[in-house]
Design a protein around this motif. Structure first.
Motif: not given
Lengths: 154, 258
Positions: B238-244
């Motif tokens: 989930x983190x990569x989507x949040x950071x994007x």
């Protein structure tokens, strides 16, 4: 110098001066050079940047060379609002923080109901722990039915 | 006065401070997604205000990490110009909001942990960290009042609300273990009194949680063996989507300002 600072209002609650709010923590004057230390009320309060630039601008206008910096410790407390400031808040329709604020209610404990700033009734209830600015909560007076802001005890 | 006496300590402390900062930032980003979508305007305000406090705490911590590191990185560099594999937040902070009940369970667990951790950090031998903790702890206590109050209302509410928070608690509980799985870095800093021992924080967390779960008529789930390690940059998907989303504006328009 103090006379100048007394004229700088809080950007969110303009009836309060920054001195009333208790955020000016250090002032040192050497000739026309002034260094002012300011503490934020809440870590994320967006007004902090505005407060700093307002102070610098007011001092410059009064002919001082101003340098403004942050003071982190000790952390700001609502107990630092002056008595005069509390009266101004009440007159403005915001219930001031209660004294003493030293004792913090436990997580599940009911907090003491604030007095309505309009009719002074203690028959008030909490509507929302969070209000229009980080420093306020929203309450309602059960006697006069008016909703009102309350300065959070911090 | 200051615990940083050697370059090794400075490096360890930088990493530790980034863990704290990243958890604050990532959780702030998650909570801000409720703005305009809360079940009531009061809850919109609640999530937005907690998010704002967390963002403020993250800024204080990033600024300190930048000074410790001494490489000239700013708050914005840390928040906007690092990759997923550089972020050191606790995994739970990055998990999706789910329904409001799931958000409240996540928030309550994180609030109680951070309340205990930051209270103990006010005793740190590192003065700056102690000062930041003293500032943050006042805010976290208020957040904990909000989230635990809601957890009790939902848990001890209708069958539907109870079921939702009970399910969320079971889903989120495995991510608690990471906080109390002490690694070499935490151990080294704890030995010098810079950070509290993980065991002391865990004891305080459990003591705070028990009466709240009782009032909410919820059962503490049993522990699982699997460990997430967001604090060592091993994240959920989930983190990569949040950071994007968090970083897209800054990456498209470097140095953009309001």
């Amino acid at each position: 110098m103090w006379a100048v600072l007394r004229t700088v209002p809080d950007p969110e609650i303009p009836v309060l001066s920054l001195l009333d709010l208790g955020v000016i923590r250090e002032v040192s004057v050497q000739g026309r050079h002034v260094v002012v230390g300011i503490t934020p009320t809440y870590s994320g309060c967006p007004a902090t940047a505005v407060i700093k630039s307002d102070v610098a601008a007011a001092l410059q206008l009064a002919g001082y060379v101003a340098q403004v910096h942050d003071v982190l410790s000790p952390p700001w407390s609502s107990a630092w609002i002056t008595l005069e400031g509390c009266e101004k808040l009440r007159a403005y329709g915001i219930a001031p923080p209660e004294f003493p604020v030293g004792r913090v209610a436990a997580l599940l404990e009911e907090a003491v109901a604030p007095a309505c700033p309009r009719c002074a009734s203690r028959q008030t209830e909490l509507l929302s722990e969070f209000g229009s600015t980080p420093c306020k909560a929203l309450h309602r007076c059960c006697a006069c039915q008016e909703p009102f802001d309350r300065f959070k005890c911090l | 006065m200051n615990a940083v006496t050697t370059p090794a300590t400075a490096r360890e402390l930088t990493t530790y401070v980034l863990r704290l900062a990243d958890t604050s930032l990532v959780l702030a980003q998650r909570l801000s997604a409720w703005i305009g979508h809360g079940p009531a305007i009061e809850e919109d305000l609640g999530c937005a205000n907690i998010s704002l406090d967390l963002l403020g705490q993250a800024r204080l911590l990033y600024a300190y990490a930048g000074e410790l590191e001494g490489a000239g990185r700013t708050e914005d560099d840390f928040a906007y110009l690092r990759e997923e594999c550089d972020f050191l937040n606790a995994t739970m902070a990055e998990l999706p909001n789910g329904d409001f009940g799931q958000t409240i369970v996540r928030q309550c667990l994180l609030d109680l942990w951070r309340l205990e951790l930051f209270e103990q950090l006010t005793q740190s031998t590192d003065m700056r960290l102690a000062q930041i903790a003293a500032k943050a702890v006042k805010e976290i206590r208020y957040h904990g009042r909000y989230s635990s109050g809601w957890l009790v209302r939902l848990g001890d509410g209708t069958d539907e609300s109870h079921q939702r928070v009970a399910t969320a608690l079971v889903m989120l509980w495995p991510y608690v273990a990471e906080w109390f799985a002490e690694d070499a870095l935490e151990q080294a800093l704890a030995e010098r009194g810079v950070v509290p021992s993980v065991a002391a924080v865990q004891a305080g967390f459990e003591a705070r949680l028990a009466p709240i779960l009782r009032a909410a008529t919820l059962t503490r789930p049993s522990n699982v063996d699997y460990r997430w390690f967001g604090k060592r940059a091993q994240h959920s998907e989930h983190l990569s989507h949040l950071l994007a989303e968090l970083q897209s504006l800054h990456r498209a328009h470097p140095g953009a300002q309001w």
